[in-house]
Scaffold this motif. Structure first.
Motif, mmCIF file in Angstrom:
data_model
loop_
_atom_site.group_PDB
_atom_site.id
_atom_site.type_symbol
_atom_site.label_atom_id
_atom_site.label_comp_id
_atom_site.label_asym_id
_atom_site.label_seq_id
_atom_site.Cartn_x
_atom_site.Cartn_y
_atom_site.Cartn_z
ATOM 1 N N VAL A 102 0.871 -1.174 0.000
ATOM 2 C CA VAL A 102 0.000 0.000 0.000
ATOM 3 C C VAL A 102 0.908 1.224 0.000
ATOM 4 N N LEU A 103 0.747 2.059 -1.036
ATOM 5 C CA LEU A 103 1.576 3.257 -1.179
ATOM 6 C C LEU A 103 0.710 4.514 -1.158
ATOM 7 N N PRO A 104 0.622 5.198 -0.027
ATOM 8 C CA PRO A 104 -0.096 6.469 -0.026
ATOM 9 C C PRO A 104 0.692 7.491 -0.850
ATOM 10 N N LEU A 105 -0.009 8.291 -1.639
ATOM 11 C CA LEU A 105 0.692 9.283 -2.456
ATOM 12 C C LEU A 105 1.393 10.288 -1.553
ATOM 13 N N GLN A 119 -1.626 13.633 4.627
ATOM 14 C CA GLN A 119 -2.971 13.122 4.884
ATOM 15 C C GLN A 119 -3.173 11.715 4.327
ATOM 16 N N ALA A 120 -2.555 11.368 3.222
ATOM 17 C CA ALA A 120 -2.726 10.028 2.646
ATOM 18 C C ALA A 120 -2.118 8.967 3.559
ATOM 19 N N HIS A 121 -0.970 9.263 4.144
ATOM 20 C CA HIS A 121 -0.331 8.320 5.070
ATOM 21 C C HIS A 121 -1.190 8.134 6.324
ATOM 22 N N ILE A 122 -1.665 9.233 6.896
ATOM 23 C CA ILE A 122 -2.496 9.159 8.101
ATOM 24 C C ILE A 122 -3.780 8.376 7.815
ATOM 25 N N LEU A 123 -4.404 8.636 6.678
ATOM 26 C CA LEU A 123 -5.635 7.940 6.323
ATOM 27 C C LEU A 123 -5.384 6.442 6.140
ATOM 28 N N ALA A 124 -4.293 6.086 5.484
ATOM 29 C CA ALA A 124 -3.956 4.668 5.301
ATOM 30 C C ALA A 124 -3.709 3.986 6.649
ATOM 31 N N SER A 133 5.176 4.009 3.057
ATOM 32 C CA SER A 133 5.372 5.355 2.519
ATOM 33 C C SER A 133 6.773 5.617 1.975
ATOM 34 N N ALA A 134 7.772 4.959 2.503
ATOM 35 C CA ALA A 134 9.149 5.219 2.077
ATOM 36 C C ALA A 134 9.444 4.714 0.663
ATOM 37 N N LEU A 135 8.546 3.922 0.090
ATOM 38 C CA LEU A 135 8.806 3.321 -1.222
ATOM 39 C C LEU A 135 8.341 4.180 -2.395
ATOM 40 N N LEU A 136 7.714 5.321 -2.115
ATOM 41 C CA LEU A 136 7.263 6.219 -3.180
ATOM 42 C C LEU A 136 7.619 7.640 -2.791
ATOM 43 N N THR A 137 8.261 8.361 -3.703
ATOM 44 C CA THR A 137 8.721 9.724 -3.447
ATOM 45 C C THR A 137 8.140 10.662 -4.495
ATOM 46 N N ARG A 138 7.737 11.837 -4.074
ATOM 47 C CA ARG A 138 7.322 12.876 -5.019
ATOM 48 C C ARG A 138 8.578 13.674 -5.342
ATOM 49 N N VAL A 139 8.982 13.636 -6.599
ATOM 50 C CA VAL A 139 10.235 14.263 -7.001
ATOM 51 C C VAL A 139 10.033 15.631 -7.636
ATOM 52 N N ILE A 140 8.791 15.962 -7.997
ATOM 53 C CA ILE A 140 8.489 17.266 -8.585
ATOM 54 C C ILE A 140 7.447 17.950 -7.716
ATOM 55 N N ASN A 141 7.687 19.194 -7.370
ATOM 56 C CA ASN A 141 6.738 19.981 -6.588
ATOM 57 C C ASN A 141 5.714 20.578 -7.550
ATOM 58 N N VAL A 168 9.196 -1.870 -5.406
ATOM 59 C CA VAL A 168 7.814 -1.829 -5.850
ATOM 60 C C VAL A 168 7.612 -2.554 -7.182
ATOM 61 N N HIS A 169 8.658 -2.605 -7.996
ATOM 62 C CA HIS A 169 8.559 -3.177 -9.339
ATOM 63 C C HIS A 169 8.071 -4.615 -9.285
ATOM 64 N N GLY A 170 7.055 -4.899 -10.113
ATOM 65 C CA GLY A 170 6.488 -6.231 -10.195
ATOM 66 C C GLY A 170 5.495 -6.553 -9.096
ATOM 67 N N LYS A 171 5.237 -5.609 -8.209
ATOM 68 C CA LYS A 171 4.306 -5.830 -7.089
ATOM 69 C C LYS A 171 2.919 -5.302 -7.432
ATOM 70 N N SER A 172 1.934 -5.863 -6.788
ATOM 71 C CA SER A 172 0.568 -5.347 -6.854
ATOM 72 C C SER A 172 0.482 -4.231 -5.811
ATOM 73 N N VAL A 173 0.158 -3.032 -6.262
ATOM 74 C CA VAL A 173 0.167 -1.859 -5.381
ATOM 75 C C VAL A 173 -1.250 -1.384 -5.153
#
Length: 173
Positions: A102-105, A119-124, A133-141, A168-173
């Motif tokens: 599970v990857l919260p945005l 908020q996505a992390h808290i909701l999850a 959460s550490a497996l997905l990063t927002r790289v552009i603001n 994450v590659h090859g995983k069901s997210v």
């Protein structure tokens, strides 16, 4: 002990801070047809935009249309710092499909610093989904999605904004 008040209309509420009328209004938002890939309302299972340019996902589950009164709850949670609404919103979420991760945005680090929380992390977490959460990063603001109208512009705004860890590659997210 005083009765709970509905977060939306101040009537007597249940243990999730919603009265029966507001909860019924939210449940009515379930009656719409979202695209299975982008979640935007439309008449076919997959919208023309997603047929022409499929997103990099197999399915998106959308339970409710983003309209009043649900949008008011979400905005209070995200922008007014009303963290207690996470429990209410988590209870409104559909059961998740089977997934490996599970990857919260994530928010961009600058936006998270301003807001003070993701908020996505808290909701999850409140929905007991064990987010990674550490497996997905927002790289552009990017420009906030709330400042953009139209599905095409919103899709374009976030294109390339996220980077997934190799785990994450090859995983069901």
């Amino acid at each position: 002990m005083l009765p709970l008040k509905c977060i939306l209309c101040a009537s007597t509420a249940d243990n999730l801070a919603l009265c029966a009328a507001c909860r019924a209004d939210i449940e009515q938002l379930h009656l719409f047809n979202p695209c299975e890939l982008c979640g935007l309302p439309q008449t076919a299972p997959v919208c023309n935009d997603c047929i022409r340019q499929p997103p990099p996902l197999k399915q998106l589950i959308v339970r409710y249309a983003y309209q009043p009164p649900l949008d008011i709850l979400i905005l209070k949670f995200k922008y007014a710092g009303q963290w207690q609404l996470a429990k209410t919103l988590a209870q409104l979420m559909p059961p998740p499909p089977p997934a490996d991760i599970v990857l919260p945005l994530p928010l961009h680090h600058k936006r998270q610093r301003r807001r003070g929380f993701n908020q996505a992390h808290i909701l999850a977490c409140k929905a007991q989904l064990q987010p990674q959460s550490a497996l997905l990063t927002r790289v552009i603001n990017t420009t906030p999605q709330t400042a953009i109208t139209g599905g095409k512009q919103r899709k374009r705004n976030i294109r390339g904004a996220f980077r997934a860890d190799s785990a994450v590659h090859g995983k069901s997210v």
